[in-house]
Design an enzyme around this catalytic site. Structure first.
Site, PDB file in Angstrom:
ATOM      1  N   GLY A 147      45.372  40.845  45.362  1.00 34.61           N
ATOM      2  CA  GLY A 147      45.552  39.872  44.100  1.00 34.61           C
ATOM      3  C   GLY A 147      47.292  39.787  43.983  1.00 34.61           C
ATOM      4  O   GLY A 147      48.139  40.540  43.675  1.00 34.61           O
ATOM      5  N   ASP A 177      45.489  37.934  49.140  1.00 30.29           N
ATOM      6  CA  ASP A 177      44.772  37.152  48.120  1.00 30.29           C
ATOM      7  C   ASP A 177      43.755  36.224  48.807  1.00 30.29           C
ATOM      8  O   ASP A 177      44.183  35.648  50.022  1.00 30.29           O
ATOM      9  CB  ASP A 177      45.962  36.524  47.460  1.00 30.29           C
ATOM     10  CG  ASP A 177      45.514  36.040  45.858  1.00 30.29           C
ATOM     11  OD1 ASP A 177      45.985  36.210  45.044  1.00 30.29           O
ATOM     12  OD2 ASP A 177      44.457  34.960  45.885  1.00 30.29           O
ATOM     13  N   GLU A 183      49.452  48.347  34.366  1.00 25.97           N
ATOM     14  CA  GLU A 183      50.937  47.520  34.410  1.00 25.97           C
ATOM     15  C   GLU A 183      51.283  47.068  32.906  1.00 25.97           C
ATOM     16  O   GLU A 183      50.480  46.489  32.300  1.00 25.97           O
ATOM     17  CB  GLU A 183      50.692  46.481  35.439  1.00 25.97           C
ATOM     18  CG  GLU A 183      52.347  45.943  35.706  1.00 25.97           C
ATOM     19  CD  GLU A 183      53.231  46.802  35.986  1.00 25.97           C
ATOM     20  OE1 GLU A 183      53.177  47.855  36.836  1.00 25.97           O
ATOM     21  OE2 GLU A 183      54.034  47.317  34.970  1.00 25.97           O
ATOM     22  N   LYS A 217      46.038  51.029  28.001  1.00 23.05           N
ATOM     23  CA  LYS A 217      46.397  49.590  28.393  1.00 23.05           C
ATOM     24  C   LYS A 217      45.955  48.845  27.246  1.00 23.05           C
ATOM     25  O   LYS A 217      46.738  47.976  26.463  1.00 23.05           O
ATOM     26  CB  LYS A 217      46.002  49.349  29.693  1.00 23.05           C
ATOM     27  CG  LYS A 217      46.335  47.808  30.031  1.00 23.05           C
ATOM     28  CD  LYS A 217      47.679  47.514  29.974  1.00 23.05           C
ATOM     29  CE  LYS A 217      47.975  46.071  29.990  1.00 23.05           C
ATOM     30  NZ  LYS A 217      48.638  45.274  31.316  1.00 23.05           N
ATOM     31  N   CYS A 246      47.050  38.152  28.391  1.00 18.85           N
ATOM     32  CA  CYS A 246      46.548  39.427  28.031  1.00 18.85           C
ATOM     33  C   CYS A 246      45.893  39.858  26.512  1.00 18.85           C
ATOM     34  O   CYS A 246      45.048  40.299  26.330  1.00 18.85           O
ATOM     35  CB  CYS A 246      47.525  40.568  28.434  1.00 18.85           C
ATOM     36  SG  CYS A 246      47.898  40.526  30.130  1.00 18.85           S
TER      37      CYS A 246
HETATM   38  C1  UDX Z   1      46.682  40.341  35.803  1.00 21.82           C
HETATM   39  C2  UDX Z   1      45.760  41.686  35.755  1.00 21.82           C
HETATM   40  O1  UDX Z   1      45.265  42.105  36.844  1.00 21.82           O
HETATM   41  C3  UDX Z   1      44.764  41.420  34.856  1.00 21.82           C
HETATM   42  O2  UDX Z   1      43.811  42.187  34.521  1.00 21.82           O
HETATM   43  C4  UDX Z   1      45.609  41.580  33.572  1.00 21.82           C
HETATM   44  O3  UDX Z   1      44.893  41.601  32.471  1.00 21.82           O
HETATM   45  C5  UDX Z   1      46.526  40.316  33.329  1.00 21.82           C
HETATM   46  O4  UDX Z   1      47.538  40.417  34.757  1.00 21.82           O
HETATM   47  P1  UDX Z   1      47.178  38.318  36.900  1.00 21.82           P
HETATM   48  O5  UDX Z   1      48.090  38.891  37.976  1.00 21.82           O
HETATM   49  O6  UDX Z   1      47.945  37.752  35.728  1.00 21.82           O
HETATM   50  O7  UDX Z   1      46.268  39.282  36.244  1.00 21.82           O
HETATM   51  O8  UDX Z   1      46.286  37.362  37.424  1.00 21.82           O
HETATM   52  P2  UDX Z   1      46.523  35.970  38.378  1.00 21.82           P
HETATM   53  O9  UDX Z   1      47.713  35.741  38.283  1.00 21.82           O
HETATM   54  O10 UDX Z   1      45.206  35.232  38.091  1.00 21.82           O
HETATM   55  O11 UDX Z   1      46.285  36.878  39.692  1.00 21.82           O
HETATM   56  C6  UDX Z   1      44.995  37.356  40.286  1.00 21.82           C
HETATM   57  C7  UDX Z   1      44.950  37.029  41.783  1.00 21.82           C
HETATM   58  O12 UDX Z   1      43.650  37.896  42.507  1.00 21.82           O
HETATM   59  C8  UDX Z   1      44.659  35.396  41.987  1.00 21.82           C
HETATM   60  O13 UDX Z   1      45.787  35.116  42.857  1.00 21.82           O
HETATM   61  C9  UDX Z   1      43.489  35.429  42.738  1.00 21.82           C
HETATM   62  O14 UDX Z   1      43.207  34.690  43.696  1.00 21.82           O
HETATM   63  C10 UDX Z   1      43.532  36.928  43.505  1.00 21.82           C
HETATM   64  N1  UDX Z   1      41.944  37.183  43.661  1.00 21.82           N
HETATM   65  C11 UDX Z   1      41.029  37.280  42.713  1.00 21.82           C
HETATM   66  C12 UDX Z   1      41.456  37.845  44.989  1.00 21.82           C
HETATM   67  O15 UDX Z   1      42.561  37.862  45.742  1.00 21.82           O
HETATM   68  N2  UDX Z   1      40.360  38.242  45.091  1.00 21.82           N
HETATM   69  C13 UDX Z   1      39.445  38.236  44.211  1.00 21.82           C
HETATM   70  O16 UDX Z   1      38.361  38.489  44.322  1.00 21.82           O
HETATM   71  C14 UDX Z   1      39.772  37.594  43.052  1.00 21.82           C
HETATM   72  C1  UDX Z   2      51.910  41.486  27.133  1.00 23.54           C
HETATM   73  C2  UDX Z   2      52.429  43.035  27.032  1.00 23.54           C
HETATM   74  O1  UDX Z   2      53.999  42.939  26.389  1.00 23.54           O
HETATM   75  C3  UDX Z   2      52.825  43.749  28.257  1.00 23.54           C
HETATM   76  O2  UDX Z   2      53.192  44.990  28.007  1.00 23.54           O
HETATM   77  C4  UDX Z   2      51.204  43.713  28.949  1.00 23.54           C
HETATM   78  O3  UDX Z   2      51.417  44.241  30.218  1.00 23.54           O
HETATM   79  C5  UDX Z   2      50.832  42.219  29.126  1.00 23.54           C
HETATM   80  O4  UDX Z   2      50.814  41.527  27.818  1.00 23.54           O
HETATM   81  P1  UDX Z   2      52.866  39.208  27.923  1.00 23.54           P
HETATM   82  O5  UDX Z   2      51.805  38.718  27.382  1.00 23.54           O
HETATM   83  O6  UDX Z   2      53.709  39.035  29.182  1.00 23.54           O
HETATM   84  O7  UDX Z   2      53.209  40.831  28.008  1.00 23.54           O
HETATM   85  O8  UDX Z   2      54.333  38.918  26.928  1.00 23.54           O
HETATM   86  P2  UDX Z   2      54.730  39.448  25.435  1.00 23.54           P
HETATM   87  O9  UDX Z   2      56.355  39.501  25.492  1.00 23.54           O
HETATM   88  O10 UDX Z   2      54.019  40.545  25.104  1.00 23.54           O
HETATM   89  O11 UDX Z   2      54.319  38.176  24.341  1.00 23.54           O
HETATM   90  C6  UDX Z   2      53.271  38.042  24.158  1.00 23.54           C
HETATM   91  C7  UDX Z   2      53.110  36.669  23.177  1.00 23.54           C
HETATM   92  O12 UDX Z   2      53.571  37.239  21.845  1.00 23.54           O
HETATM   93  C8  UDX Z   2      53.846  35.495  23.650  1.00 23.54           C
HETATM   94  O13 UDX Z   2      53.229  34.466  23.186  1.00 23.54           O
HETATM   95  C9  UDX Z   2      55.333  35.850  22.832  1.00 23.54           C
HETATM   96  O14 UDX Z   2      55.761  34.616  22.174  1.00 23.54           O
HETATM   97  C10 UDX Z   2      54.301  36.412  21.198  1.00 23.54           C
HETATM   98  N1  UDX Z   2      55.402  37.090  20.552  1.00 23.54           N
HETATM   99  C11 UDX Z   2      56.087  38.341  21.110  1.00 23.54           C
HETATM  100  C12 UDX Z   2      55.527  36.706  19.188  1.00 23.54           C
HETATM  101  O15 UDX Z   2      55.106  35.509  18.739  1.00 23.54           O
HETATM  102  N2  UDX Z   2      56.573  37.504  18.695  1.00 23.54           N
HETATM  103  C13 UDX Z   2      57.017  38.786  18.912  1.00 23.54           C
HETATM  104  O16 UDX Z   2      57.904  39.195  18.156  1.00 23.54           O
HETATM  105  C14 UDX Z   2      56.613  39.050  20.300  1.00 23.54           C
END
Ligand code: UDX
Ligand code: UDX
Length: 464
Positions: free
Chosen positions: A11, A36, A163, A222, A278
């Site tokens: 991934g 990937d 993570e 998480k 997320c």
């Molecule tokens: C991640 C975490 O893995 C997810 O569980 C978490 O909640 C959010 O962040 P993220 O890295 O953001 O996901 O996802 P994405 O950017 O979609 O990357 C996943 C990758 O896995 C893709 O590039 C996809 O092609 C790859 N993949 C998926 C494989 O290589 N094999 C598979 O069978 C499925």
């Molecule tokens: C989140 C978690 O922070 C991270 O620990 C986890 O691994 C993945 O999910 P991410 O979604 O990348 O990370 O960004 P984050 O900075 O948490 O922001 C999430 C959303 O909340 C964004 O749309 C941001 O704009 C919003 N946000 C955040 C607010 O509207 N107000 C705030 O005070 C903080």
């Protein structure tokens, strides 16, 4: 303890890519191969032009540039990378299920399962398998069962290592993590596997920040962390509506409560709603799990965090329509930003998509400027929402790489992302070129209200 010299990560996404780049940069004695199934994505990770990596994160291009080809590799040869590694991260996506049991709520772990089956089939010696993806609590039991039933009688240890990086600050978060969490079995093999992974992170993080727990605590932590973070945003957003009704100012309220060290100042920024891949997915998953265990009140409690978020988006869009004399039909509305937060090109679950969808229902013309998101991506986001045929969306959604072109002739501006560059736009020029009265709806509370009002804008922020 087994010393790790070869790591594979399945991934190459927003989590796998940056995390492995940092591990490679900090552990020159370890070879890291990120694989990937998506050939295009791997090709983009291997591009000569570092400003064209598939993921934009401040500082990432530099780190990839240094480690790539030395001890960091991106490849589509999944089986070979699995075969060679002692430790395998599974970092594939786990989206909300769109069909069948748990539709719209449960996390879809089909990709986790297929990767696990591949690992079982390919592995010819002992492996440590690490869940990096966010998964439903107790997924490790499934992973272990598949490995043991379909494997080649080699020994597998399954760890959970969620993570916590946030997009836009991924590199900084990885280099200086508040904590790293590793869950594993309590038997000697499990403890040895934990120790091997601790050793990887200890290359650059102090040991006291590396927390070890049992597998289930790690998996659930998480989901719990994301639920707590999202809850803070929904809590301040709920206050923002009350502020608007009472003439309180949500920024002042946030400051006042944030100075209480028990509450803390972070994550109190009222906004048009949280986005990202997320928060929504993980809370829905948490709610689904709670219902599964018959915990109705617990499920309803957390579900409310999502409901407030949807409400915040809708109320922002409605306020725009009401302010624009209850009619936005054929009006040009300029969006500043489409990404779900600044410093990322990720648009998953961005509030911009939902607000645009609402306004297109009212037949507005949306023109977007985002420094990192393409029109194709925006169109795909609206298509995935599925509210109407794609060609209708396409007639109502436009984008330009020139912010002034997007703003010229607009009736209103909606600030959807807090990109720093929006603050230093030529606001007097924008005012001159807009339809009158010129409205600014600051969905992020990032612009200087007083300055804009002095120029002649009709400004409305969130919760003030
Ligand atoms: C991640 C975490 O893995 C997810 O569980 C978490 O909640 C959010 O962040 P993220 O890295 O953001 O996901 O996802 P994405 O950017 O979609 O990357 C996943 C990758 O896995 C893709 O590039 C996809 O092609 C790859 N993949 C998926 C494989 O290589 N094999 C598979 O069978 C499925
Ligand atoms: C989140 C978690 O922070 C991270 O620990 C986890 O691994 C993945 O999910 P991410 O979604 O990348 O990370 O960004 P984050 O900075 O948490 O922001 C999430 C959303 O909340 C964004 O749309 C941001 O704009 C919003 N946000 C955040 C607010 O509207 N107000 C705030 O005070 C903080």
């Amino acid at each position: 303890m087994k010393k790790i010299s070869k790591i594979c990560c399945i991934g190459a996404g927003y989590v796998g890519g940056p995390t492995m780049a940092v591990i490679a940069a900090k552990c020159p004695d370890i070879t890291v191969t990120v694989v990937d199934i998506n050939e295009q994505r791997i090709a983009a990770w291997n591009t000569e032009k570092l400003d064209q990596l598939p993921i934009y994160e401040p500082g990432l291009a530099e780190i990839v540039g240094e480690a790539r080809g030395k001890n960091l590799f991106f490849s589509t040869d999944i089986e070979r990378a699995i075969d060679e590694a002692q430790l395998i991260f599974i970092s594939v996506n786990t989206p909300t299920k769109t069909y069948g049991i748990g539709k719209g709520m449960a996390a879809n772990i089909r990709y986790i399962e297929s990767c696990t089956r591949t690992i079982a089939r390919v592995a010819k010696d002992d492996k440590i398998v690490v869940e990096k993806s966010t998964v439903p609590v107790r997924t490790a039991a499934t992973v272990k069962a598949i490995l043991e039933h379909t494997g080649n009688q080699v020994k597998f240890n399954v760890l959970s290592n969620p993570e916590f990086l946030a997009e836009g600050t991924a590199v900084r978060d990885l280099l200086n993590a508040d904590r790293v969490l590793i869950g594993g079995d309590s038997d000697p093999d499990g403890q040895a596997a934990i120790a091997a992974l601790v050793d990887v992170y200890a290359h650059w993080l102090p040991r006291e920040r590396i927390l070890t727990t049992n597998v289930w605590s790690s998996e659930l932590s998480k989901l719990a962390a994301n639920a707590f973070l999202a809850q803070r945003v929904s809590s301040i957003n709920a206050m923002s509506e009350l502020c608007e009704a009472t003439n309180a100012d949500v920024r002042e309220v946030a400051r006042a409560i944030g100075m209480d060290s028990r509450i803390g100042a972070k994550f109190l920024q009222a906004s048009v709603g949280f986005g990202g891949s997320c928060f929504q997915k993980d809370i829905l998953n948490l709610v689904y799990i709670a219902r599964h265990y018959g915990l109705r009140e617990v499920a309803d409690y957390w579900e409310q965090v999502i409901r407030i978020n949807a409400h915040q988006r809708e109320r922002f869009a409605k306020r725009m329509v009401t302010s624009l004399f209850n009619n936005v039909s054929d009006k040009k509305i300029a969006f500043l930003g489409w990404a779900f937060k600044k410093d990322t090109n990720d648009t998953r679950e961005s509030s911009a998509i939902y607000v645009a969808d609402f306004l297109i229902r009212e037949r507005a013309q949306i023109h977007v400027y985002d420094p990192k998101v393409s029109l194709d991506q925006m169109r795909q986001d609206l298509r995935e929402l599925g509210s109407r045929p794609a060609d209708v969306n396409d007639q109502h959604l436009f984008a330009s790489s020139d912010p002034y072109e997007v703003l010229n002739g607009a009736h209103a501006i909606a600030v959807m992302t807090e990109w720093d560059e929006f603050k230093t736009l030529d606001w007097p020029r924008i005012h001159k070129d807009m339809e009158k009265p010129p409205f600014v709806f600051d969905g992020r509370n990032v612009l200087e209200r007083r300055e804009l009002e002095a120029i002649g804008f009709q400004y409305s922020g969130i919760g003030a």
